[in-house]
Write a protein that holds these residues in place. Structure first.
Motif, short mmCIF file in Angstrom:
data_model
loop_
_atom_site.label_atom_id
_atom_site.label_comp_id
_atom_site.label_asym_id
_atom_site.label_seq_id
_atom_site.Cartn_x
_atom_site.Cartn_y
_atom_site.Cartn_z
N GLY A 220 -35.04 35.87 -57.82
CA GLY A 220 -34.68 35.11 -59.01
C GLY A 220 -33.47 35.70 -59.72
N ASP A 221 -32.84 34.87 -60.54
CA ASP A 221 -31.71 35.32 -61.36
C ASP A 221 -32.21 36.21 -62.50
OD1 ASP A 221 -30.00 33.86 -59.78
OD2 ASP A 221 -29.89 32.15 -61.14
N ALA A 222 -31.28 36.90 -63.12
CA ALA A 222 -31.62 37.72 -64.28
C ALA A 222 -32.03 36.82 -65.44
CB ALA A 222 -30.43 38.59 -64.66
N LEU A 223 -33.05 37.25 -66.16
CA LEU A 223 -33.51 36.48 -67.32
C LEU A 223 -32.55 36.66 -68.49
CD1 LEU A 223 -37.34 37.27 -67.19
CD2 LEU A 223 -36.15 35.23 -66.32
N THR A 224 -32.42 35.64 -69.30
CA THR A 224 -31.61 35.75 -70.51
C THR A 224 -32.33 36.65 -71.50
OG1 THR A 224 -30.75 33.52 -70.19
CG2 THR A 224 -30.54 34.47 -72.39
N PRO A 225 -31.69 37.70 -71.98
CA PRO A 225 -32.38 38.66 -72.85
C PRO A 225 -32.76 38.02 -74.18
CG PRO A 225 -30.02 39.14 -72.74
CD PRO A 225 -30.29 38.10 -71.71
N ALA A 226 -33.98 38.31 -74.63
CA ALA A 226 -34.46 37.81 -75.92
C ALA A 226 -34.19 38.80 -77.04
CB ALA A 226 -35.95 37.49 -75.84
N ASP A 227 -34.16 40.08 -76.71
CA ASP A 227 -33.92 41.11 -77.71
C ASP A 227 -32.48 41.02 -78.21
OD1 ASP A 227 -34.69 43.84 -78.97
OD2 ASP A 227 -32.83 44.27 -77.88
N PRO A 228 -32.25 41.10 -79.51
CA PRO A 228 -30.88 40.97 -80.04
C PRO A 228 -29.91 42.03 -79.50
CG PRO A 228 -32.49 40.74 -81.80
CD PRO A 228 -33.25 41.17 -80.58
N ASP A 229 -30.38 43.28 -79.38
CA ASP A 229 -29.51 44.33 -78.84
C ASP A 229 -29.14 44.04 -77.39
OD1 ASP A 229 -29.57 45.66 -81.23
OD2 ASP A 229 -31.07 47.14 -80.60
N ALA A 230 -30.12 43.61 -76.60
CA ALA A 230 -29.85 43.31 -75.20
C ALA A 230 -28.94 42.09 -75.07
CB ALA A 230 -31.16 43.07 -74.46
N ALA A 231 -29.13 41.09 -75.94
CA ALA A 231 -28.27 39.91 -75.90
C ALA A 231 -26.83 40.29 -76.24
CB ALA A 231 -28.79 38.85 -76.87
#
Length: 319
Positions: A220-231
C-alpha cells in the motif's frame, strides 16, 4: 562519535535455524573434528619420536625402511582426508543450492552501505521494495537473487544460510529457509569500503499468515499523516531535496538514489542496522548522516530545528 549497531538477532553459523545453515554447521563440525584428530595424532607421533631419539644409542639399520613406510602412509592418509573433505564440501554446496521451485523469490541489491530489497508483484498485487529488512514465511524455501550496484559485497545470514558474493554485473542466487520464527541478523562478509562493518541486514521469519499481512501492508501507499507535526513534515520533506533521492509511494517523492521510505517507520532499524527506528534516531540521522556513518551517499540537508522535528515525526509515522 561511537555508535553501536542496533540490528539485533541471532547471528551464528553454529546456531542454525534453517536447512541450509544446518548443512553448513555439519560441514564445519566435521572439518574441525577431522583436524582435531590429525593434530592429536601428529602430537603423539612427535612425542614418541622424541622419546625414541633420546633412548637410541646407535644407528638402527632398519630406520630408513621404517621412515619410508611412515612417510608413505602419511601421504596416503593426507590424500584420503583431503579428498574426503572436498567431497563433503561439494555435497554441502549442492544441498544448500536453490531448488528449482522456490515458493518466494526476492531480489537483494548490495550498495555502499545498505541492502535494497525487491519483492516482485503479480497480476493480482503490485510489487514493493524495502531496505535492510527482509521478511520471509517460516518453513518456506525462499530464493534470494543477489545483485551488485557498485563494488563486490557478500550476503551472509549465518543462522539461515551460507554466504554468497554479490558481484556487479552478475546475478547470484541463495536459498533462505527458516524453520522457526525469529529475527536473524546478517552482515556483508566482503570488505566493501569504509562502512563495511555497518552494513547489516535483518531477516524476520514469521508465520505465513503474519507474512501475508506484512506484505499486504507494504504494497500500500503511505498514509496521509493526521498528526500536525507529521503533516508539516511531509510538506517540508517534499519541498527539500529529500524527495529527489527517496520514494514515498502516494506522494510526489519519486527518487531512486536512496532507500524507499514508504514504510520506514515500521522497520526495526535505519542506516543498515546502525540505529533503532525511533523519532530521536531519525532526527539524528537526518541532521548529520556523515557524522554517524562517514562516507555514505546521503548529504546533509540544511534544516531549521522545526523542520527537523517535523520531518522526523513524518518519517516515524510512515508505518
Amino acid at each position: 562519535m561511537a555508535v553501536a549497531s542496533a540490528c539485533s538477532g541471532k547471528q551464528s553459523a553454529l546456531d542454525p535455524h534453517g536447512g541450509p545453515a544446518i548443512h553448513v554447521e555439519h560441514l564445519i563440525i566435521g572439518i574441525v573434528a577431522v583436524c582435531t584428530v590429525i593434530w592429536i595424532v601428529v602430537i603423539v607421533v612427535l612425542g614418541l619420536a622424541l622419546l625414541r631419539s633420546r633412548r637410541a644409542g646407535a644407528e638402527d639399520a632398519n630406520s630408513e625402511g621404517r621412515l619410508t613406510t611412515v612417510v608413505s602412509a602419511a601421504v596416503a592418509a593426507s590424500v584420503v582426508i583431503i579428498a574426503g573433505l572436498t567431497i563433503a564440501s561439494f555435497y554441502t554446496t549442492r544441498n544448500i543450492g536453490v531448488p528449482g521451485s522456490a515458493a518466494l523469490t526476492i531480489t537483494v541489491r548490495g550498495q555502499q552501505w545498505w541492502w535494497q530489497v525487491f519483492y516482485a508483484g503479480s497480476d493480482a498485487s503490485p510489487g514493493f521494495q524495502t531496505a535492510n529488512e527482509i521478511h520471509i514465511p517460516v518453513g518456506t524455501d525462499v530464493q534470494v537473487r543477489l545483485e551488485g550496484a557498485d563494488v563486490i559485497h557478500s550476503f551472509w545470514v549465518p543462522s539461515l544460510a551460507g554466504k554468497q558474493d554479490v558481484v556487479p554485473g552478475r546475478s547470484n542466487s541463495l536459498l533462505l529457509r527458516a524453520e522457526k520464527p525469529g529475527a536473524y541478523r546478517g552482515q556483508c562478509a566482503e570488505f566493501c569500503g569504509l562502512q563495511h562493518s555497518h552494513m547489516a541486514v535483518l531477516v524476520i521469519a514469521e508465520a505465513p499468515a503474519d507474512f501475508e499481512r506484512w506484505a499486504a501492508s507494504q504494497r500500500g501507499d503511505a498514509l496521509t499523516p493526521a498528526d500536525p507535526d507529521a503533516a508539516a513534515g511531509q510538506v517540508a520533506f517534499l519541498a527539500k531535496p529529500c524527495s529527489a533521492c527517496h520514494t514515498v509511494r502516494g506522494t510526489a517523492a519519486k527518487g531512486t538514489t536512496g532507500p524507499d521510505l514508504t514504510h520506514i517507520g515500521g522497520r526495526q532499524t535505519i542506516a543498515a542496522g546502525l540505529l533503532e527506528t525511533t523519532r530521536g534516531s531519525l532526527a539524528a540521522w537526518i541532521a548529520d548522516p556523515q557524522t554517524l556513518k562517514p562516507g555514505n551517499n546521503m548529504p546533509m540537508v540544511p534544516l531549521t530545528s522545526v523542520e527537523l522535528q517535523n520531518i522526523s515525526a513524518y518519517m516515524e509515522s510512515l508505518k
